[in-house]
Scaffold this motif. Structure first.
Motif, PDB file in Angstrom:
ATOM      1  N   GLY A  67       0.810  -1.206   0.000  1.00 29.91           N
ATOM      2  CA  GLY A  67       0.000   0.000   0.000  1.00 29.91           C
ATOM      3  C   GLY A  67       0.843   1.254   0.000  1.00 29.91           C
ATOM      4  N   CYS A  68       0.641   2.095  -1.030  1.00 27.44           N
ATOM      5  CA  CYS A  68       1.294   3.407  -1.080  1.00 27.44           C
ATOM      6  C   CYS A  68       0.481   4.302  -1.994  1.00 27.44           C
ATOM      7  CB  CYS A  68       2.729   3.310  -1.597  1.00 27.44           C
ATOM      8  SG  CYS A  68       3.515   4.948  -1.685  1.00 27.44           S
ATOM      9  N   SER A  69       0.114   5.493  -1.503  1.00 19.86           N
ATOM     10  CA  SER A  69      -0.672   6.436  -2.304  1.00 19.86           C
ATOM     11  C   SER A  69       0.170   7.644  -2.723  1.00 19.86           C
ATOM     12  CB  SER A  69      -1.893   6.908  -1.499  1.00 19.86           C
ATOM     13  OG  SER A  69      -1.466   7.575  -0.325  1.00 19.86           O
ATOM     14  N   LEU A  70       1.468   7.598  -2.543  1.00 19.35           N
ATOM     15  CA  LEU A  70       2.294   8.785  -2.804  1.00 19.35           C
ATOM     16  C   LEU A  70       2.561   9.009  -4.290  1.00 19.35           C
ATOM     17  CD1 LEU A  70       4.789   8.682   0.203  1.00 19.35           C
ATOM     18  CD2 LEU A  70       2.657   9.947  -0.042  1.00 19.35           C
ATOM     19  N   ALA A  71       2.460   7.972  -5.093  1.00 22.66           N
ATOM     20  CA  ALA A  71       2.468   8.110  -6.563  1.00 22.66           C
ATOM     21  C   ALA A  71       3.686   8.836  -7.115  1.00 22.66           C
ATOM     22  CB  ALA A  71       1.177   8.792  -7.020  1.00 22.66           C
ATOM     23  N   CYS A  72       4.871   8.462  -6.699  1.00 18.89           N
ATOM     24  CA  CYS A  72       6.083   9.054  -7.286  1.00 18.89           C
ATOM     25  C   CYS A  72       6.192   8.603  -8.754  1.00 18.89           C
ATOM     26  CB  CYS A  72       7.332   8.580  -6.552  1.00 18.89           C
ATOM     27  SG  CYS A  72       7.292   8.789  -4.770  1.00 18.89           S
ATOM     28  N   PRO A  73       6.296   9.533  -9.709  1.00 14.59           N
ATOM     29  CA  PRO A  73       6.474   9.115 -11.099  1.00 14.59           C
ATOM     30  C   PRO A  73       7.736   8.253 -11.248  1.00 14.59           C
ATOM     31  CG  PRO A  73       5.960  11.452 -10.969  1.00 14.59           C
ATOM     32  CD  PRO A  73       6.228  10.990  -9.555  1.00 14.59           C
ATOM     33  N   GLY A  74       7.605   7.136 -11.950  1.00 11.87           N
ATOM     34  CA  GLY A  74       8.758   6.265 -12.166  1.00 11.87           C
ATOM     35  C   GLY A  74       9.015   5.309 -11.023  1.00 11.87           C
ATOM     36  N   CYS A  75       8.061   5.208 -10.093  1.00  7.08           N
ATOM     37  CA  CYS A  75       8.239   4.286  -8.956  1.00  7.08           C
ATOM     38  C   CYS A  75       8.589   2.892  -9.461  1.00  7.08           C
ATOM     39  CB  CYS A  75       6.954   4.228  -8.141  1.00  7.08           C
ATOM     40  SG  CYS A  75       6.967   2.912  -6.913  1.00  7.08           S
ATOM     41  N   PHE A  76       9.540   2.273  -8.764  1.00 11.47           N
ATOM     42  CA  PHE A  76      10.066   0.974  -9.202  1.00 11.47           C
ATOM     43  C   PHE A  76       9.289  -0.189  -8.611  1.00 11.47           C
ATOM     44  CE2 PHE A  76      12.472   3.266  -6.007  1.00 11.47           C
ATOM     45  CZ  PHE A  76      12.320   2.464  -4.896  1.00 11.47           C
ATOM     46  N   THR A 125       3.302  -2.741  -5.306  1.00  9.46           N
ATOM     47  CA  THR A 125       3.079  -2.565  -3.864  1.00  9.46           C
ATOM     48  C   THR A 125       2.078  -1.454  -3.561  1.00  9.46           C
ATOM     49  OG1 THR A 125       4.868  -0.954  -3.637  1.00  9.46           O
ATOM     50  CG2 THR A 125       5.460  -3.286  -3.355  1.00  9.46           C
ATOM     51  N   HIS A 126       1.546  -0.778  -4.582  1.00 10.47           N
ATOM     52  CA  HIS A 126       0.709   0.405  -4.329  1.00 10.47           C
ATOM     53  C   HIS A 126      -0.692   0.081  -3.821  1.00 10.47           C
ATOM     54  CE1 HIS A 126       3.250   3.152  -7.178  1.00 10.47           C
ATOM     55  NE2 HIS A 126       3.941   2.616  -6.194  1.00 10.47           N
ATOM     56  N   GLY A 127      -1.299  -0.970  -4.356  1.00 13.54           N
ATOM     57  CA  GLY A 127      -2.676  -1.284  -3.992  1.00 13.54           C
ATOM     58  C   GLY A 127      -2.797  -1.661  -2.523  1.00 13.54           C
ATOM     59  N   GLY A 184       8.818  -0.510   1.087  1.00 11.87           N
ATOM     60  CA  GLY A 184       7.476  -0.670   0.524  1.00 11.87           C
ATOM     61  C   GLY A 184       7.469  -0.647  -0.985  1.00 11.87           C
ATOM     62  N   GLY A 185       6.168  -0.249  -1.354  1.00  8.47           N
ATOM     63  CA  GLY A 185       5.024   0.257  -0.570  1.00  8.47           C
ATOM     64  C   GLY A 185       5.455   1.355   0.406  1.00  8.47           C
ATOM     65  N   GLU A 186       4.551   1.711   1.283  1.00  4.87           N
ATOM     66  CA  GLU A 186       4.855   2.799   2.207  1.00  4.87           C
ATOM     67  C   GLU A 186       4.628   2.365   3.653  1.00  4.87           C
ATOM     68  OE1 GLU A 186       6.406   5.838   2.042  1.00  4.87           O
ATOM     69  OE2 GLU A 186       6.161   5.327   4.148  1.00  4.87           O
ATOM     70  N   PRO A 187       5.707   2.050   4.354  1.00  3.64           N
ATOM     71  CA  PRO A 187       5.552   1.609   5.749  1.00  3.64           C
ATOM     72  C   PRO A 187       4.778   2.610   6.609  1.00  3.64           C
ATOM     73  CG  PRO A 187       7.820   1.288   5.018  1.00  3.64           C
ATOM     74  CD  PRO A 187       7.122   2.027   3.921  1.00  3.64           C
ATOM     75  N   THR A 231      11.241   5.327   3.529  1.00  2.00           N
ATOM     76  CA  THR A 231       9.901   5.898   3.375  1.00  2.00           C
ATOM     77  C   THR A 231       9.893   6.985   2.311  1.00  2.00           C
ATOM     78  OG1 THR A 231       8.166   7.170   4.504  1.00  2.00           O
ATOM     79  CG2 THR A 231      10.409   7.495   5.282  1.00  2.00           C
ATOM     80  N   GLY A 232       8.725   7.190   1.700  1.00  2.00           N
ATOM     81  CA  GLY A 232       8.561   8.284   0.750  1.00  2.00           C
ATOM     82  C   GLY A 232       8.239   9.605   1.423  1.00  2.00           C
ATOM     83  N   TYR A 233       7.880   9.581   2.693  1.00  2.00           N
ATOM     84  CA  TYR A 233       7.617  10.824   3.415  1.00  2.00           C
ATOM     85  C   TYR A 233       8.934  11.523   3.746  1.00  2.00           C
ATOM     86  CZ  TYR A 233       2.750   9.440   3.944  1.00  2.00           C
ATOM     87  OH  TYR A 233       1.455   9.090   3.681  1.00  2.00           O
ATOM     88  N   ARG A 258      10.359  11.514  -1.238  1.00  2.00           N
ATOM     89  CA  ARG A 258       9.810  10.907  -2.456  1.00  2.00           C
ATOM     90  C   ARG A 258      10.939  10.468  -3.388  1.00  2.00           C
ATOM     91  NH1 ARG A 258       6.391  12.508   0.550  1.00  2.00           N
ATOM     92  NH2 ARG A 258       4.392  13.484   0.055  1.00  2.00           N
ATOM     93  N   TYR A 259      10.684   9.415  -4.121  1.00  2.00           N
ATOM     94  CA  TYR A 259      11.592   9.051  -5.211  1.00  2.00           C
ATOM     95  C   TYR A 259      11.417  10.056  -6.334  1.00  2.00           C
ATOM     96  CZ  TYR A 259      13.462   6.552  -9.228  1.00  2.00           C
ATOM     97  OH  TYR A 259      14.166   6.211 -10.355  1.00  2.00           O
ATOM     98  N   ASN A 260      12.534  10.603  -6.824  1.00  2.00           N
ATOM     99  CA  ASN A 260      12.514  11.541  -7.943  1.00  2.00           C
ATOM    100  C   ASN A 260      13.341  10.937  -9.073  1.00  2.00           C
ATOM    101  OD1 ASN A 260      13.133  13.593  -9.808  1.00  2.00           O
ATOM    102  ND2 ASN A 260      12.917  15.175  -8.235  1.00  2.00           N
TER     103      ASN A 260
HETATM  104  S1  SF4 Z   1       8.775   5.256  -4.676  1.00  2.00           S
HETATM  105 FE1  SF4 Z   1       8.036   4.528  -2.670  1.00  2.00          FE
HETATM  106  S2  SF4 Z   1       6.883   6.293  -1.878  1.00  2.00           S
HETATM  107 FE2  SF4 Z   1       7.076   6.623  -4.069  1.00  2.00          FE
HETATM  108  S3  SF4 Z   1       5.230   5.706  -5.010  1.00  2.00           S
HETATM  109 FE3  SF4 Z   1       6.833   4.136  -5.002  1.00  2.00          FE
HETATM  110  S4  SF4 Z   1       6.499   2.954  -3.151  1.00  2.00           S
HETATM  111 FE4  SF4 Z   1       5.404   4.905  -2.902  1.00  2.00          FE
END
Ligand code: SF4
Length: 184
Positions: free
Chosen positions: A29-38, A42-44, A73-76, A102-104, A129-131
């Protein structure tokens, strides 16, 4: 009281997700939606719910073989109560180091009491966030904007620089598992 946790996957004896050999937990589970997330799988939100006490017990039963545990994660920190309880149980029952990815950002964590409580027993938080435009893939930072938040002096930057950028593991069913920053 124990809480439950939604887990995407776990991995024993990992060398590419923190210093030394570690037990790794990928939260679901992760709702942060970083573009290009690898790790989009794990988002759902849907995953089997485990008891945190049971997960901690699994780690503690074999704690002697690892340097630490890595939560990613996902987002712990979208399951902060579960992270807080898991880290507390690990801290109380072992000498394992605790690393949270964490993405936070640190500011976002410090501004939220539940997230701040979740990292209270961590040694190191790698935050932000992942950039994809700042992709790094070393030192456990997927991108250069992510920051190290040293909560204890257990780890140093040199420990992170020594972490292999990737590892390939073969699962019991023959599946290849590719993890680490270069797997990003
Ligand atoms: S990089 Fe991490 S924080 Fe960003 S959308 Fe993906 S799982 Fe979430």
């Amino acid at each position: 009281m124990t809480s439950t946790v939604r887990v995407h996957a776990t991995l024993s004896d990992s060398r590419a997700n923190g210093p030394g050999e570690r037990f790794v937990v990928w939260f679901q589970g992760c709702s942060l939606a970083c573009p290009g997330c690898f790790n989009p799988e794990t988002h759902g939100p849907d995953a089997e719910e485990l008891s945190v006490a049971e997960l901690a017990g699994r780690v503690l039963a074999r704690a002697d073989r690892w340097e630490g545990i890595t939560l990613t994660g996902g987002e712990p920190l979208q399951q902060p109560e579960a992270v807080a309880e898991l880290c507390r149980r690990i801290r109380e029952g072992s000498r394992l180091g605790v690393l949270i990815l964490t993405g936070y950002t640190r500011g976002e964590i410090e501004a939220d009491p539940a997230r701040l409580a979740a990292v209270a027993d961590a040694d190191l938080v790698i935050a932000g966030r992942y950039n994809a435009g700042l992709r790094l893939g070393t030192g456990l930072r997927g991108s250069s904007n992510k920051t190290y938040w040293w909560l204890t002096d257990r780890y140093r930057e040199a420990d992170l620089a020594a972490v292999p950028e990737a590892e390939v593991r073969i699962g019991a069913d023959g599946t290849l598992i590719f993890t680490g920053m270069e797997a990003a």
